[in-house]
Design an enzyme around this catalytic site. Sequence first.
Site, mmCIF file in Angstrom:
data_model
loop_
_atom_site.group_PDB
_atom_site.id
_atom_site.type_symbol
_atom_site.label_atom_id
_atom_site.label_comp_id
_atom_site.label_asym_id
_atom_site.label_seq_id
_atom_site.Cartn_x
_atom_site.Cartn_y
_atom_site.Cartn_z
ATOM 1 N N ALA A 49 0.790 -1.242 0.000
ATOM 2 C CA ALA A 49 0.000 0.000 0.000
ATOM 3 C C ALA A 49 0.818 1.284 0.000
ATOM 4 O O ALA A 49 0.242 2.358 0.031
ATOM 5 C CB ALA A 49 -0.898 0.009 1.243
ATOM 6 N N TYR A 74 6.222 -2.914 3.109
ATOM 7 C CA TYR A 74 7.520 -3.297 3.668
ATOM 8 C C TYR A 74 8.515 -2.184 3.375
ATOM 9 O O TYR A 74 9.125 -2.161 2.313
ATOM 10 C CB TYR A 74 7.973 -4.599 2.997
ATOM 11 C CG TYR A 74 8.873 -5.469 3.831
ATOM 12 C CD1 TYR A 74 9.118 -5.197 5.168
ATOM 13 C CD2 TYR A 74 9.477 -6.593 3.279
ATOM 14 C CE1 TYR A 74 9.931 -6.021 5.925
ATOM 15 C CE2 TYR A 74 10.297 -7.422 4.037
ATOM 16 C CZ TYR A 74 10.518 -7.129 5.357
ATOM 17 O OH TYR A 74 11.323 -7.940 6.108
ATOM 18 N N TYR A 235 8.843 -9.328 -20.765
ATOM 19 C CA TYR A 235 7.710 -9.195 -19.844
ATOM 20 C C TYR A 235 6.703 -10.324 -20.018
ATOM 21 O O TYR A 235 6.758 -11.331 -19.316
ATOM 22 C CB TYR A 235 7.037 -7.800 -19.941
ATOM 23 C CG TYR A 235 6.277 -7.527 -18.668
ATOM 24 C CD1 TYR A 235 6.815 -6.756 -17.645
ATOM 25 C CD2 TYR A 235 5.045 -8.138 -18.431
ATOM 26 C CE1 TYR A 235 6.152 -6.590 -16.432
ATOM 27 C CE2 TYR A 235 4.370 -7.977 -17.230
ATOM 28 C CZ TYR A 235 4.925 -7.198 -16.244
ATOM 29 O OH TYR A 235 4.267 -7.045 -15.042
HETATM 30 P P1 NAD Z 1 5.867 -0.484 -6.287
HETATM 31 O O1 NAD Z 1 7.270 -0.927 -6.200
HETATM 32 O O2 NAD Z 1 5.584 0.968 -6.435
HETATM 33 O O3 NAD Z 1 5.028 -0.976 -4.986
HETATM 34 C C1 NAD Z 1 5.249 -2.202 -4.377
HETATM 35 C C2 NAD Z 1 4.608 -2.239 -3.002
HETATM 36 O O4 NAD Z 1 4.824 -3.561 -2.478
HETATM 37 C C3 NAD Z 1 5.198 -1.257 -1.982
HETATM 38 O O5 NAD Z 1 4.172 -0.747 -1.148
HETATM 39 C C4 NAD Z 1 6.106 -2.157 -1.141
HETATM 40 O O6 NAD Z 1 6.302 -1.702 0.211
HETATM 41 C C5 NAD Z 1 5.295 -3.436 -1.154
HETATM 42 N N1 NAD Z 1 6.082 -4.621 -0.809
HETATM 43 C C6 NAD Z 1 7.168 -5.131 -1.421
HETATM 44 N N2 NAD Z 1 7.575 -6.258 -0.796
HETATM 45 C C7 NAD Z 1 6.723 -6.443 0.236
HETATM 46 C C8 NAD Z 1 6.625 -7.418 1.253
HETATM 47 N N3 NAD Z 1 7.468 -8.449 1.343
HETATM 48 N N4 NAD Z 1 5.645 -7.253 2.183
HETATM 49 C C9 NAD Z 1 4.785 -6.217 2.136
HETATM 50 N N5 NAD Z 1 4.808 -5.294 1.173
HETATM 51 C C10 NAD Z 1 5.768 -5.405 0.238
HETATM 52 O O7 NAD Z 1 5.216 -1.339 -7.473
HETATM 53 P P2 NAD Z 1 4.024 -1.094 -8.513
HETATM 54 O O8 NAD Z 1 4.619 -0.804 -9.824
HETATM 55 O O9 NAD Z 1 2.970 -0.212 -7.960
HETATM 56 O O10 NAD Z 1 3.478 -2.593 -8.616
HETATM 57 C C11 NAD Z 1 2.323 -3.025 -7.937
HETATM 58 C C12 NAD Z 1 1.595 -4.039 -8.815
HETATM 59 O O11 NAD Z 1 1.169 -3.389 -10.030
HETATM 60 C C13 NAD Z 1 2.487 -5.218 -9.238
HETATM 61 O O12 NAD Z 1 1.703 -6.385 -9.270
HETATM 62 C C14 NAD Z 1 2.887 -4.824 -10.660
HETATM 63 O O13 NAD Z 1 3.232 -5.925 -11.452
HETATM 64 C C15 NAD Z 1 1.595 -4.174 -11.136
HETATM 65 N N6 NAD Z 1 1.725 -3.321 -12.326
HETATM 66 C C16 NAD Z 1 2.685 -2.350 -12.410
HETATM 67 C C17 NAD Z 1 2.803 -1.613 -13.587
HETATM 68 C C18 NAD Z 1 3.855 -0.533 -13.735
HETATM 69 O O14 NAD Z 1 4.117 -0.129 -14.877
HETATM 70 N N7 NAD Z 1 4.438 -0.047 -12.683
HETATM 71 C C19 NAD Z 1 1.905 -1.815 -14.653
HETATM 72 C C20 NAD Z 1 0.914 -2.781 -14.517
HETATM 73 C C21 NAD Z 1 0.834 -3.530 -13.341
#
Ligand code: NAD
Length: 395
Positions: A49, A74, A235
């Site tokens: 979150a 985390y 990807y």
């Molecule tokens: P991000 O790195 O911004 O966020 C990741 C979150 O996961 C953070 O809040 C982090 O603290 C938390 N986290 C990591 N390890 C953890 C653990 N062990 N325990 C608890 N929390 C943990 O990543 P994001 O890009 O927002 O990705 C989130 C989702 O969205 C993923 O499934 C990603 O594949 C998907 N997504 C991302 C994109 C993109 O372009 N960024 C596009 C489509 C989908």
Amino acid sequence: MILRPKVRGFVCVTAHPVGCAAFVQEQIDYVRSKGLIKNGPKKALVIGASTGYGLASRITAAFGSGAATLGVFYDRPSEEGRPATPGWYNSIALERTARTAGLYARSLNGDAFSDGIKQQAIEIIKNDLQKIDLVVYSVASPRRVHPKTGALHKSVLKPIGQSYTNKTVDTDLGLVSEITIPPASDEEITDTVAVMGGEDWEMWMQALDAAGLLAPGATAISYSYLGPEVTWPIYRNGTIGLAKNDLERAARRIDAMLKANGYGRAFISINKALVTQASSAIPVVPLYISILYKIMKAKGTHEGCVEQIQRLFATQMYNGSALAFDQAGRVRLDDREMQPDVQRQVGEVWPWVGTENLQKLTDIDGYRAEFLKLFGFGLAGVDYEADVEPHVTMS
Ligand code: NAD
């Protein structure tokens, strides 16, 4: 102390507490400007979150429909003289603004993959919220210690079957070069699925269900990406793509579990490629994003995480009618990214882009600005010359 960005490859090792708070406020203001999401979530658990899509989901739930939120993430907390990772500051800022607005907001900082954090979340929900109607699973992690076996799994971003060569950009230095990534071993594939696949999401949902904490009609959602052909070897058809297939498998299982209990739904939303800490670590993708941003900004269709998730909640999840699924049963928030004319333009630029014309052909400046914003730098109205206390605690 005076905090400046210190970029090392695809991470920034410093974060600015005041800037992170301003970034969170920007997203809150956006969600508020779009008005109330009628019939939106009331009590939400967001796992992952603190940054990116998960943070945007928590903000949309809280400030778009007045939901009580429990956020799990985390992050490294701050210490005397040492800044935290940005998710720590983001979550503190979110909690403060939520409470000022009279909303319940609580955070749990720890390893979501562990049984211990799941148990702690369950206790908090039991005591404070009783039942939840939304679970967002948005964890992006490079590693997972399996809670049952104790094994450490490390995810890799590699092609499968054969090596893959394409252009990539060092976004910090502005250098475009060719990269060759060797294919993943069987063990690396299994490990990546263990980290980024759907098993942990299923474990969360089973634990919540077993504890009787899911409200009738509860929604569970997780996020994925498909993208254009130029990124498929790394990807969609790579190790992360297999993990995402497993996430889709988990969505079907969770959906069946919720429906068997007489209520609820689970599904995947395919989101747009955006600058986040997770996406900046993927080879080739940041170059694609830099090109994409230029094209989508010129067309007026560019969105960030919060615009994507506000649209997801307002026009899909809580718009009062059935979700619009693609043939594979997924919601598509990447519709604007995947428009044929957008992809045609990306395809036209791709063969020609290099270090010398990076500025002209791509939105590399926009990429860098957004990257720095993730760490609280470059926000309007923040005095970066002012002394700032890096040690901020969560109440
Ligand atoms: P991000 O790195 O911004 O966020 C990741 C979150 O996961 C953070 O809040 C982090 O603290 C938390 N986290 C990591 N390890 C953890 C653990 N062990 N325990 C608890 N929390 C943990 O990543 P994001 O890009 O927002 O990705 C989130 C989702 O969205 C993923 O499934 C990603 O594949 C998907 N997504 C991302 C994109 C993109 O372009 N960024 C596009 C489509 C989908």
